[in-house]
Design an enzyme around this catalytic site. Structure first.
Site, PDB file in Angstrom:
ATOM      1  N   ARG A 161       0.818  -1.224   0.000  1.00 59.31           N
ATOM      2  CA  ARG A 161       0.000   0.000   0.000  1.00 59.31           C
ATOM      3  C   ARG A 161       0.844   1.264   0.000  1.00 59.31           C
ATOM      4  NH1 ARG A 161      -3.898  -2.305   3.650  1.00 59.31           N
ATOM      5  NH2 ARG A 161      -2.585  -1.460   5.282  1.00 59.31           N
ATOM      6  N   TYR A 163     -12.926  24.893  -4.256  1.00 58.86           N
ATOM      7  CA  TYR A 163     -13.340  23.856  -5.195  1.00 58.86           C
ATOM      8  C   TYR A 163     -14.692  23.277  -4.741  1.00 58.86           C
ATOM      9  CZ  TYR A 163     -12.808  19.363  -7.680  1.00 58.86           C
ATOM     10  OH  TYR A 163     -12.973  18.260  -8.472  1.00 58.86           O
ATOM     11  N   ASP A 182      -5.461  24.684  -0.701  1.00 63.55           N
ATOM     12  CA  ASP A 182      -5.483  23.910  -1.942  1.00 63.55           C
ATOM     13  C   ASP A 182      -4.610  24.660  -2.947  1.00 63.55           C
ATOM     14  OD1 ASP A 182      -6.070  22.857  -4.484  1.00 63.55           O
ATOM     15  OD2 ASP A 182      -8.129  22.350  -3.930  1.00 63.55           O
ATOM     16  N   LYS A 217      -3.989  17.606 -12.314  1.00 67.99           N
ATOM     17  CA  LYS A 217      -3.961  18.778 -13.183  1.00 67.99           C
ATOM     18  C   LYS A 217      -2.554  18.995 -13.759  1.00 67.99           C
ATOM     19  CE  LYS A 217      -8.275  19.150 -12.011  1.00 67.99           C
ATOM     20  NZ  LYS A 217      -8.829  19.953 -10.937  1.00 67.99           N
TER      21      LYS A 217
HETATM   22  C1  PLP Z   1      -9.589  19.313  -9.825  1.00 64.09           C
HETATM   23  C2  PLP Z   1      -9.396  19.946  -8.515  1.00 64.09           C
HETATM   24  C3  PLP Z   1      -9.440  19.195  -7.346  1.00 64.09           C
HETATM   25  C4  PLP Z   1      -9.783  17.722  -7.340  1.00 64.09           C
HETATM   26  O1  PLP Z   1      -8.867  16.934  -8.022  1.00 64.09           O
HETATM   27  P1  PLP Z   1      -9.322  15.505  -8.597  1.00 64.09           P
HETATM   28  O2  PLP Z   1      -8.024  14.834  -8.838  1.00 64.09           O
HETATM   29  O3  PLP Z   1     -10.100  15.801  -9.830  1.00 64.09           O
HETATM   30  O4  PLP Z   1     -10.135  14.841  -7.542  1.00 64.09           O
HETATM   31  C5  PLP Z   1      -9.209  19.824  -6.156  1.00 64.09           C
HETATM   32  N1  PLP Z   1      -8.952  21.143  -6.102  1.00 64.09           N
HETATM   33  C6  PLP Z   1      -8.909  21.903  -7.207  1.00 64.09           C
HETATM   34  C7  PLP Z   1      -8.626  23.350  -7.096  1.00 64.09           C
HETATM   35  C8  PLP Z   1      -9.137  21.334  -8.452  1.00 64.09           C
HETATM   36  O5  PLP Z   1      -9.122  22.101  -9.535  1.00 64.09           O
END
Ligand code: PLP
Length: 400
Positions: free
Chosen positions: A65, A118, A189, A214
């Site tokens: 894991r 988000y 974030d 992203k």
């Molecule tokens: C896309 C995104 C997330 C979530 O990411 P995933 O991998 O799609 O779950 C969290 N925070 C922000 C700012 C995002 O753009």
């Protein structure tokens, strides 16, 4: 091997390369994807050493894991990017957010959340946090607006800068001072900054969360999240919850992320340059009411962006004097910008922002007129083609 004093663009190319085979003294450049469900030990002493290290909360390989070298290399990359002590991998950005909340909060706690976060964070709150007796309160993320909201049981301030949808810059150093004064853990974030163009841990944030889906991955082919902490005590708490919840990512995804991150600096610079060209084009269009992009000189967050960021990316939003029907026609007429959520890949994407989502953001000024907000991820295509596409789609929207 690059030394720790190397610049980040160099570290990203030399971190996590494969080691030489002691017999052949040869090695591939890229670390392979080391897939495994379990780990075998040469002898009991090695086994005990690993178990003891795990018990001390150190990164140790005792079972599949936790992952092996591929995972460890990616964790090191996240630490290098964010200036973190430890990084913890999660199977998506949203699951990384969940990890931060569950590791740092208890039943009965109150948490202040920036109203620009988000969207799915609100769903996590509604479905899970509320049921666990964690109370979430949404607010504009300025020290002035937050001051009266702090309660004796407030434990955490959760922010995102720039904000989702409208990219408003938050004053992270001021919020860090506020959080410290009230004894709150500050979680940010940092998906927008990807640890490369924005360094929240260096600006006073305690825990940084990144959706590696992203810009880290960068090629729209994997899901990934990471949680980074600079303080060993916070890292200890995240480590325990990470282990208890069984978080694990596939070695292939770690490998894809390592492969993607090698070109992060180049991609980010090109996305940022392309987005600015698109801003310049949009600024000249009669349909444009307002552009939301902190690296663009007209944005109210531009000064904060200059002070706190090292660069920008391909994300922008634009308010257009188009009614909903026209805006839908605009989005449908775009050929190079695909309709889709997410961003950070090589390709251009667009999304028509829901009015109901905008209303949750205190930063949004609703003019009441027939206006629409469109979010664009400006990809790595030739900007002459992207601008021609936007131009024909704007014309198609107004015709008819
Ligand atoms: C896309 C995104 C997330 C979530 O990411 P995933 O991998 O799609 O779950 C969290 N925070 C922000 C700012 C995002 O753009």
């Amino acid at each position: 091997m690059a030394s720790n004093s190397s610049h980040i663009d160099t570290l990203l190319l030399h971190s996590g390369i494969a080691e030489f085979n002691p017999k052949t003294e040869a090695a591939p450049v890229a670390l392979p994807s080391i897939r495994t469900s379990t780990v075998r030990f040469a002898n009991m002493e090695a086994h005990d050493r690993a178990m003891q290290a795990r018990g001390r909360g150190e990164r140790a390989v005792t079972y599949g894991r936790a992952g092996m070298d591929t995972h460890a290399a990616l964790e090191q990359v996240f630490c290098d990017l964010e200036g973190a002590h430890r990084a913890f991998l999660a199977p998506s950005g949203l699951s990384a957010i969940t990890l931060a909340f569950l590791a740092l909060l208890n039943s009965g706690d109150h948490v202040l959340v920036a109203d620009c976060v988000y969207g799915p964070v609100r769903y996590l709150d509604k479905i899970v946090l509320g049921r666990m007796g964690i109370e979430v309160e949404y607010c504009r993320a300025t020290p002035e607006a937050l001051e009266s909201r702090v309660r004796p049981n407030t434990r955490m301030l959760y922010i995102e800068s720039p904000g989702s949808l409208l990219f408003e810059m938050l004053d992270i150093p001021a919020l860090a001072e506020f959080a410290q004064r009230h004894g709150l853990v500050l979680v940010d974030d940092n998906t927008w900054g990807a640890g490369y163009v924005y360094k929240p841990l260096g600006l006073g944030v305690d825990v940084s969360v990144v959706a590696g889906t992203k810009y880290i991955g960068g090629h729209s082919d994997l899901m990934l999240g990471a949680v980074m902490a600079k303080d060993p005590e916070l890292a200890r708490r995240i480590n325990e919850t990470h282990y208890a919840m069984g978080y694990s990512i596939s070695a292939d995804d770690a490998w894809l992320a390592l492969r993607g991150v090698r070109t992060l600096p180049l991609r980010m610079r090109q996305h940022a340059a392309n987005a600015l060209e698109v801003c310049e084009f949009l600024a000249k269009r009669p349909e444009t009411v307002r552009i939301f992009h902190p690296a663009y000189h007209g944005d109210p967050g531009h000064e904060l962006w200059k002070r706190d960021c090292l660069g920008s990316n391909g994300m922008l939003a634009v308010e257009l004097a188009l009614n909903n029907q026209q805006a839908r026609r605009f989005v449908d007429a775009l050929e190079l910008f695909s309709i889709g959520y997410s961003w950070g890949g090589f390709e251009s994407l667009t999304q028509l922002v829901e009015q109901s989502a905008l209303k949750l953001h205190g930063y949004w000024q609703d003019s009441g007129a027939d206006r629409s907000v469109v979010r664009l991820h400006v990809g790595l295509e030739d900007t002459r083609d992207l601008i021609a596409d936007l131009q024909q789609a704007l014309e198609a929207a107004s015709a008819g």
